[in-house]
Design a protein around this motif. Structure first.
Motif, mmCIF file in Angstrom:
data_model
loop_
_atom_site.group_PDB
_atom_site.id
_atom_site.type_symbol
_atom_site.label_atom_id
_atom_site.label_comp_id
_atom_site.label_asym_id
_atom_site.label_seq_id
_atom_site.Cartn_x
_atom_site.Cartn_y
_atom_site.Cartn_z
ATOM 1 N N THR A 48 0.831 -1.204 0.000
ATOM 2 C CA THR A 48 0.000 0.000 0.000
ATOM 3 C C THR A 48 0.863 1.251 0.000
ATOM 4 O O THR A 48 0.604 2.197 -0.753
ATOM 5 N N PHE A 49 1.923 1.241 0.827
ATOM 6 C CA PHE A 49 2.744 2.448 0.932
ATOM 7 C C PHE A 49 3.488 2.718 -0.372
ATOM 8 O O PHE A 49 3.646 3.876 -0.767
ATOM 9 N N ALA A 50 3.921 1.658 -1.081
ATOM 10 C CA ALA A 50 4.592 1.864 -2.366
ATOM 11 C C ALA A 50 3.619 2.490 -3.356
ATOM 12 O O ALA A 50 3.973 3.386 -4.130
ATOM 13 N N LEU A 51 2.359 2.020 -3.317
ATOM 14 C CA LEU A 51 1.332 2.556 -4.217
ATOM 15 C C LEU A 51 1.030 4.025 -3.909
ATOM 16 O O LEU A 51 1.054 4.878 -4.802
ATOM 17 N N THR A 52 0.766 4.320 -2.639
ATOM 18 C CA THR A 52 0.386 5.693 -2.285
ATOM 19 C C THR A 52 1.568 6.644 -2.500
ATOM 20 O O THR A 52 1.385 7.772 -2.948
ATOM 21 N N ALA A 75 3.979 6.286 -4.780
ATOM 22 C CA ALA A 75 4.148 6.512 -6.226
ATOM 23 C C ALA A 75 3.131 7.520 -6.722
ATOM 24 O O ALA A 75 3.454 8.425 -7.505
ATOM 25 N N LEU A 76 1.868 7.396 -6.254
ATOM 26 C CA LEU A 76 0.816 8.299 -6.735
ATOM 27 C C LEU A 76 1.023 9.720 -6.224
ATOM 28 O O LEU A 76 0.895 10.684 -6.982
ATOM 29 N N SER A 77 1.386 9.863 -4.940
ATOM 30 C CA SER A 77 1.521 11.238 -4.440
ATOM 31 C C SER A 77 2.790 11.896 -4.978
ATOM 32 O O SER A 77 2.771 13.088 -5.290
ATOM 33 N N THR A 78 3.862 11.117 -5.149
ATOM 34 C CA THR A 78 5.078 11.682 -5.753
ATOM 35 C C THR A 78 4.788 12.138 -7.176
ATOM 36 O O THR A 78 5.184 13.227 -7.595
ATOM 37 N N LEU A 79 4.067 11.284 -7.906
ATOM 38 C CA LEU A 79 3.691 11.646 -9.279
ATOM 39 C C LEU A 79 2.925 12.959 -9.296
ATOM 40 O O LEU A 79 3.266 13.891 -10.021
ATOM 41 N N ARG A 80 1.881 13.015 -8.444
ATOM 42 C CA ARG A 80 1.008 14.192 -8.510
ATOM 43 C C ARG A 80 1.721 15.455 -8.051
ATOM 44 O O ARG A 80 1.423 16.559 -8.525
ATOM 45 N N GLU A 81 2.674 15.287 -7.137
ATOM 46 C CA GLU A 81 3.405 16.444 -6.620
ATOM 47 C C GLU A 81 4.425 16.947 -7.635
ATOM 48 O O GLU A 81 4.622 18.157 -7.772
ATOM 49 N N GLN A 104 2.843 0.422 -10.033
ATOM 50 C CA GLN A 104 2.236 0.176 -8.731
ATOM 51 C C GLN A 104 0.736 -0.091 -8.856
ATOM 52 O O GLN A 104 0.211 -1.019 -8.244
ATOM 53 N N THR A 163 -4.640 8.778 -1.582
ATOM 54 C CA THR A 163 -3.470 8.140 -0.971
ATOM 55 C C THR A 163 -3.564 8.202 0.554
ATOM 56 O O THR A 163 -3.191 7.249 1.240
#
Lengths: 202, 202
Positions: free
Chosen positions: A41-45, A47-53, B14, B45
């Motif tokens: 879960t942490f790898a997924l969240t 990746a998504l928040s880093t992407l969006r940021e 991911q 996230t």
């Protein structure tokens, strides 16, 4: 749906906001994450928040890019006289996958859709006009590669109106029966157009 | 697939680890998040990581719960002589939705599946035996409500073997033609069993 936990309910609500994912699928995905290790879960969240940021867009073609100008725009192997106008990144990837196109792109970031409140000013059309008006740009042909829908056609007409004063050829990707498709199952409009827009057999 | 950005690639990798989501769907979801406001992604996230960090399981029935003991186990309106054994939370929710069952649950957290490396020790079977061995528990019937698959049946047999020494009735949910289903399209095994396990018409 009655959830056994508020945490599950909130997670399902958030996941089911994604396009094409309903409450049942969201629950299945969330329960999968609960069953897996925390790190999944942490790898997924992460990746998504880093992407969006940190997501950046090429300042020339507006495609998603890791650098200020994307690798296609900076490449010397691409034909810089050709410019293909597409709706979004998925379309760039789809055209790149064909290996049939060697020019540059211009990503509009959407298509004109009054129903969804998207007008020309929301799209990168002014930027396209600026690119064409630059005499150093060297663009000779603009290929409109938008979806053959009402919105796509409207956008193509609008862009054509905006750029017709510039000395560039404007073309549109061909439409007709899909290769491997069955004539019998083609819709009437596509079949009708493919007859009226027939090309010479060679 | 060639991605225009490493961030997109990592996010797609991911997301496509989720069950039933391939690379194309993952890309569609990720590009949707890129198009939406940052807050959409952060809400998603946040919900997922909070869930995974704080998820708790009822110490009696092992269902997902916000409290130490879940609302079903603590309810005085439920029939505490009935215990329904299910694979996971989805099954509890499905049975609760029928409004036909008023007893307690025991969530195994999976079923025996040697192919996936899941043996009896990975499941909450010892805990089930402990629940039954407690004379104060008052459980009179155990209903095995596992999927009618090879793995489900194996798990049911195993549980039956483990609990047959206790003075409880062990039952299994009925199997047969689904209500509203068509006899013509039922598979032979289901149809065959539904004939051999016929009940009196009343």
């Amino acid at each position: 749906m009655d959830f056994p936990s508020k945490l599950i309910e909130e997670a399902v609500n958030q996941v089911s906001k994604l396009p094409g994912i309903g409450k049942k699928t969201a629950l299945r995905l969330v329960l999968h994450l609960v069953k897996e290790k925390k790190e999944t879960t942490f790898a997924l969240t992460e990746a998504l928040s880093t992407l969006r940021e940190n997501i950046r867009f090429c300042k020339k073609c507006h495609n998603i890019s890791d650098a200020e100008v994307c690798s296609i725009c900076t490449s010397h192997r691409r034909d810089s006289t050709l410019l293909c106008v597409v709706e979004d990144t998925k379309d760039v990837m789809a055209i790149e996958n064909t290996a049939q196109y060697n020019g540059l792109y211009h990503v509009l970031g959407g298509i004109i859709s009054p129903m969804n409140g998207i007008g020309p000013s929301e799209l990168k059309i002014d930027s396209l006009v600026t690119r064409l008006s630059d005499p150093a740009g060297g663009i000779k042909e603009v290929i409109l590669a938008l979806s053959p829908t009402m919105e796509g056609d409207t956008t193509s007409f609008y862009i054509h109106k905006r750029i017709k004063e510039y000395p560039v050829k404007v073309s549109v990707i061909s439409r007709g029966i899909a290769i491997g498709g069955d004539l019998e199952y083609a819709d009437e409009i596509t079949l009708g157009r493919s007859i009226s827009a027939r090309t010479l057999f060679n």
